[in-house]
Design an enzyme around this catalytic site. Structure first.
Site, PDB file in Angstrom:
ATOM      1  N   CYS A  79       0.836  -1.204   0.000  1.00 56.31           N
ATOM      2  CA  CYS A  79       0.000   0.000   0.000  1.00 56.31           C
ATOM      3  C   CYS A  79       0.876   1.261   0.000  1.00 56.31           C
ATOM      4  O   CYS A  79       1.614   1.482  -0.949  1.00 56.31           O
ATOM      5  CB  CYS A  79      -0.989  -0.046   1.164  1.00 56.31           C
ATOM      6  N   HIS A 179      -3.867  -5.008  -0.127  1.00 52.96           N
ATOM      7  CA  HIS A 179      -3.410  -5.574   1.142  1.00 52.96           C
ATOM      8  C   HIS A 179      -3.467  -7.096   1.087  1.00 52.96           C
ATOM      9  O   HIS A 179      -4.518  -7.682   1.330  1.00 52.96           O
ATOM     10  CB  HIS A 179      -4.288  -5.066   2.291  1.00 52.96           C
ATOM     11  N   GLU A 181      -2.396  -9.157   3.161  1.00 55.05           N
ATOM     12  CA  GLU A 181      -2.696  -9.687   4.506  1.00 55.05           C
ATOM     13  C   GLU A 181      -4.183  -9.609   4.820  1.00 55.05           C
ATOM     14  O   GLU A 181      -4.629 -10.148   5.832  1.00 55.05           O
ATOM     15  CB  GLU A 181      -1.853  -8.948   5.553  1.00 55.05           C
TER      16      GLU A 181
END
Lengths: 200, 253
Positions: A79, A179, A181
């Protein structure tokens, strides 16, 4: 050992937990010596460009990050962690980035669409990349951002009124605007690909 | 293009899920971490924890749940319930929440929205509102879990919330909540037409058709539901297949 750089940017624990879930050994750190000795480095990021790049400089982490990337070992910016790699970010008053990759970070122009670009969007894989091994074209990942990089090193985009830069790569230096994750199984596979690069 | 989102919502009290959750093959239906993980696997696009703990001790337990969830579920997590100051927002975000939703405290002090948004970014500040029909084309905001009328107009409040920095608005219809007769689609459309941030439909989902109406006619970007998912009668995967089949863009896993 994968150094996850701590510069008080939030969400670094999520990134570390994602790496740990796919077999990586993350260490959350702001110690230049740990970064220099890492097998791989992850630079997470949430928030504004100027703020993030400012915090990186305040902590004296800009030179260690540049030196690490120059060593050719695997690096992943997430990001805003991708955005700060570029020459310049135009968010707010504008600020110079780390200048590792040529290009600028500009506001998304998507007339009639909501900004920030927030939610699940599908990847268009523009060029083969080891980061996306096993990831099918069209796979969905999770984005939250209002700016994106204009770069010659784009390896994936997504469509949001215009092609949005979703991932960049130059050698072992990778950046993802989304993202991983928070992108469920697809995101974990991408993190696993990165962890495997680090182990290679 | 962006997919529309389907969001299961879990009420958590003192670290445990309350309200009937009847999943097959669950070791422990009251464990929010296990449920969040299960919803991730089923294709949920986000999970919301609504903290209804009454005590500080219960709060701390919920915080542990947020931390544990971020270790095992890899989709965005929103936490709401009793959030009344920016420091608690920070604590929740650092524990692993991606977004924090503010409701009653924002009505009491609307500057809370900008204080939180200025510090952490609009993308993680959600304005959640409980709304009741007050007449044709008029809706009133209620607080304290929908028990206390405020006299505020819901459409104006949504627009004010956006102006103050909320990055998303959750519209929970008190009239429809728990009734399973469908979302208040007219209300959703009125809010969606007056704000530029994503709108999340909440309250009243009885099945996939209701979600279809909310996401098309209602103009919502996401549909949130609790009981229909927890009861196991409709799965997230079924809903997404149905919506995708009717032309709504979905991340189908």
């Amino acid at each position: 050992m994968i150094a996850v750089i701590d510069y008080d940017a939030g969400n670094l624990h999520s990134a570390a937990k994602g790496l740990a879930a796919v077999g990586g050994e993350p260490v959350v750190t702001s110690d230049p010596a740990v970064i220099a000795g890492a097998d791989a480095v992850v630079l997470p990021g949430v928030g504004a460009f100027c703020d993030c790049v400012g915090k990186i400089r305040e902590r004296g982490l800009d030179a260690p990050i540049r030196a690490y990337i120059a060593s050719g070992r695997p690096f992943l910016g997430i990001c805003v962690g991708l955005q700060v790699l570029f020459d310049r970010g135009l968010e707010g008053a504008g600020a110079p980035g780390l200048g590792v990759l040529p290009g600028e970070v500009v506001r998304i122009e998507a007339p009639g669409l909501k900004i920030p670009h927030m939610g699940w969007n599908s990847l268009r894989l523009a060029r083969p990349s080891r980061l996306f091994a096993g990831i099918p074209d069209g796979a969905y990942v999770y984005f939250v951002h209002s700016y994106h990089a204009v770069s010659a090193d784009v390896v994936a985009t997504c469509d949001y009124g215009q092609p949005i830069t979703a991932a960049v790569a130059r050698g072992n230096c990778f950046g993802v605007q989304f993202h991983p994750e928070k992108s469920s199984a697809v995101g974990l596979r991408i993190l696993r690909n990165f962890v495997e690069l680090a182990a290679a | 293009m962006l997919a529309k989102r389907i969001i299961p919502c879990l009420d958590v009290r003192d670290g445990r899920v309350v309200k009937g959750v009847r999943f097959a093959n669950l070791r422990d239906a009251g464990d929010p971490v296990e449920l969040a993980q299960r919803y991730d696997a089923a294709g949920a696009d986000e999970v919301v924890f609504y903290d209804i703990s009454a005590s500080a001790e219960g709060r701390r337990t919920t915080l542990d749940v947020v931390t544990a969830t971020a270790e095992r579920a890899f989709i965005p997590l929103t936490v709401g319930g009793g959030v009344s100051d920016p420091d608690w927002v920070r604590t929740l975000l650092r524990a692993g929440a991606d977004k924090v939703s503010i409701n009653t405290a924002a009505v009491a002090d609307p500057t809370l929205i900008e204080r939180a948004a200025d510090r952490f970014g609009s993308q993680c500040i959600v304005l959640s509102m409980d709304v009741r029909r007050a007449g044709p084309g008029r809706w009133e905001v209620l607080t304290h879990g929908g028990r206390r009328p405020t006299g505020r107009d819901a459409i104006a409040w949504a627009a004010e919330g956006e102006r103050r920095g909320a990055g998303e608005v959750v519209v929970n219809s008190i009239d429809a909540d728990g009734g399973r007769q469908g979302y208040d689609v007219t209300l959703l459309r009125a809010v969606a037409d007056s704000v530029g941030v994503p709108v999340v439909a909440s309250g009243g989902a009885g099945g996939s058709e209701d979600m279809y109406a909310a996401l098309t006619e209602g103009g919502a970007d996401a549909a949130l539901a609790a009981s229909i998912f927890h009861s196991g009668e409709v799965s997230v995967a079924d809903v997404k297949r149905y919506l995708s089949g009717r032309g709504v863009l979905m991340r189908v896993v």
